[in-house]
Design a protein around this motif. Structure first.
Motif, PDB file in Angstrom:
ATOM      1  N   THR B  50       0.797  -1.205   0.000  1.00  0.00           N
ATOM      2  CA  THR B  50      -0.039  -0.009   0.061  1.00  0.00           C
ATOM      3  C   THR B  50       0.820   1.139  -0.087  1.00  0.00           C
ATOM      4  O   THR B  50       1.988   1.423   0.305  1.00  0.00           O
ATOM      5  CB  THR B  50      -1.107   0.064   1.284  1.00  0.00           C
ATOM      6  OG1 THR B  50      -2.042   1.064   1.004  1.00  0.00           O
ATOM      7  CG2 THR B  50      -0.179   0.166   2.565  1.00  0.00           C
ATOM      8  N   ILE B  51       0.388   2.092  -0.377  1.00  0.00           N
ATOM      9  CA  ILE B  51       1.083   3.643  -0.446  1.00  0.00           C
ATOM     10  C   ILE B  51       0.305   4.470   0.603  1.00  0.00           C
ATOM     11  O   ILE B  51      -1.127   4.562   0.475  1.00  0.00           O
ATOM     12  CB  ILE B  51       1.014   4.288  -1.829  1.00  0.00           C
ATOM     13  CG1 ILE B  51       2.226   3.565  -2.741  1.00  0.00           C
ATOM     14  CG2 ILE B  51       1.407   5.855  -1.663  1.00  0.00           C
ATOM     15  CD1 ILE B  51       2.238   4.216  -4.158  1.00  0.00           C
ATOM     16  N   GLN B  52       0.953   4.988   1.547  1.00  0.00           N
ATOM     17  CA  GLN B  52       0.235   5.558   2.599  1.00  0.00           C
ATOM     18  C   GLN B  52       1.034   6.817   3.034  1.00  0.00           C
ATOM     19  O   GLN B  52       2.275   6.996   2.693  1.00  0.00           O
ATOM     20  CB  GLN B  52      -0.162   4.663   3.866  1.00  0.00           C
ATOM     21  CG  GLN B  52      -1.482   3.721   3.848  1.00  0.00           C
ATOM     22  CD  GLN B  52      -2.469   4.614   3.504  1.00  0.00           C
ATOM     23  OE1 GLN B  52      -2.615   5.717   4.022  1.00  0.00           O
ATOM     24  NE2 GLN B  52      -3.502   4.287   2.732  1.00  0.00           N
ATOM     25  N   GLU B  53       0.417   7.667   3.792  1.00  0.00           N
ATOM     26  CA  GLU B  53       1.099   8.966   4.352  1.00  0.00           C
ATOM     27  C   GLU B  53       2.190   8.190   5.360  1.00  0.00           C
ATOM     28  O   GLU B  53       2.046   7.503   6.131  1.00  0.00           O
ATOM     29  CB  GLU B  53       0.181   9.594   5.227  1.00  0.00           C
ATOM     30  CG  GLU B  53       0.834  10.877   5.719  1.00  0.00           C
ATOM     31  CD  GLU B  53      -0.011  11.725   6.955  1.00  0.00           C
ATOM     32  OE1 GLU B  53      -0.879  12.157   6.719  1.00  0.00           O
ATOM     33  OE2 GLU B  53       0.727  11.697   7.945  1.00  0.00           O
ATOM     34  N   GLN B 116       3.820  10.354   0.236  1.00  0.00           N
ATOM     35  CA  GLN B 116       3.438   9.252  -0.110  1.00  0.00           C
ATOM     36  C   GLN B 116       4.867   8.442   0.467  1.00  0.00           C
ATOM     37  O   GLN B 116       5.792   8.832  -0.333  1.00  0.00           O
ATOM     38  CB  GLN B 116       3.292   9.057  -1.626  1.00  0.00           C
ATOM     39  CG  GLN B 116       1.804   9.496  -2.048  1.00  0.00           C
ATOM     40  CD  GLN B 116       1.548   9.312  -3.232  1.00  0.00           C
ATOM     41  OE1 GLN B 116       2.386   9.500  -4.340  1.00  0.00           O
ATOM     42  NE2 GLN B 116       0.673   8.546  -3.628  1.00  0.00           N
TER      43      GLN B 116
END
Lengths: 141, 141, 141
Positions: B50-53, B116
């Motif tokens: 996943t790409i997350q903060e 990101q």
């Protein structure tokens, strides 16, 4: 650098997962691409793609059970209802899973893990013929 | 047009997110590809991507809390239960997140936004060594 | 083999889907790539991408309603709350949908199905300018 593409058709007649791993690997071998990138793309909004364990069929059953409970087929929940009780849930289930998959190719093989199979995920109950586009770019033999 | 690939191994010992952004950027720099496409692929069905903060670790905590509540670790809900109470939920969580990521490369950098980060998302509680394949195609310097 | 990339900016002022299919097809035509691979990448962690039916706007409404109920905007559920009640839900909704899409290109066209549109999915209520990177690699005319 070479590339190739094809479209495969999958006949579905129930909700759930339909494995297409062998179709993909077989086509890939024929392209002669040894190292590169394979893309799998589903051309529908009420069917999608997923990579899942392909050893125990119970996994596929439990996946379908989970999504059926999460996205209820109850027309009172939706405004888009004229295509059937399972149509709007199918769009939502497609949003929650994958429309495209990108899989590196090394030594002529898609680098799937030991337990990974590629599946078309059909979200509608009645008969459909689904189109999945395969595309590969890379170095040939 | 040139290409390169590698496999990185991530040791996980809890459920949750493990950031791999630096590993990716570091490897990418070494390939010499300036403009092209980077693919990240997870070779498992009980871990995903996943790409997350990546600024506030609370985001990662809240993500894990959400998925734990959405996909309950209750064997009475599943038929595939012989690999542990967190195994079938891990497959479902993988279906809900990403198995592959495609990130354009411009001027030698993956075009991630300011906040990101790329994460391996481990869905099982006990120790695992996870394999993530990186592949890049594009123009060199 | 040729490649091109661009960044498009989308002004959003509400939660929901914003179609970008025409922007993508128009840019793609200008690149001259006939056969290859198109990548769409969202540079944010509180907005994402999805491919959905673009014929009936009710579908977009129902998608937003579903996600709003699934991921509740209730700060008592989260620890990351200082950026607003819709911020942590936005991150979760991004994890559940797509940050990147990979679409084969054949005869100068992205191979979208008849009913498929590409949408930026905005998860925050207030004004944002969102960046989406387009990249294509393939054979020219």
């Amino acid at each position: 650098m070479k590339q190739a593409n094809t479209t495969i058709s999958i006949h579905t007649a129930r909700q759930g997962l339909f494995e297409i791993t062998r179709d993909i690997q077989s086509w890939l071998s024929g392209t002669g691409v040894q190292n590169g990138l394979l893309t799998v793309f589903c051309r529908h909004t009420s069917a999608s793609l997923t990579i899942q364990e392909n050893a125990d069929p119970d996994v596929q059953y439990d996946i379908e059970t989970f999504f059926k409970q999460l996205v209820r087929e109850d027309p009172s929940l939706y405004t888009h209802v004229n295509e059937g009780a399972d149509d709007m849930p199918a769009h939502i289930r497609s949003a929650l899973t994958d429309v495209s998959l990108s899989i590196p190719v090394i030594d002529g093989q898609a680098v799937l893990g030991t337990w990974q199979g590629v599946f078309l995920y059909e979200h509608r109950a009645r008969d459909h013929h689904r189109q999945v586009v395969l595309q590969v770019m890379g170095d040939g033999a």
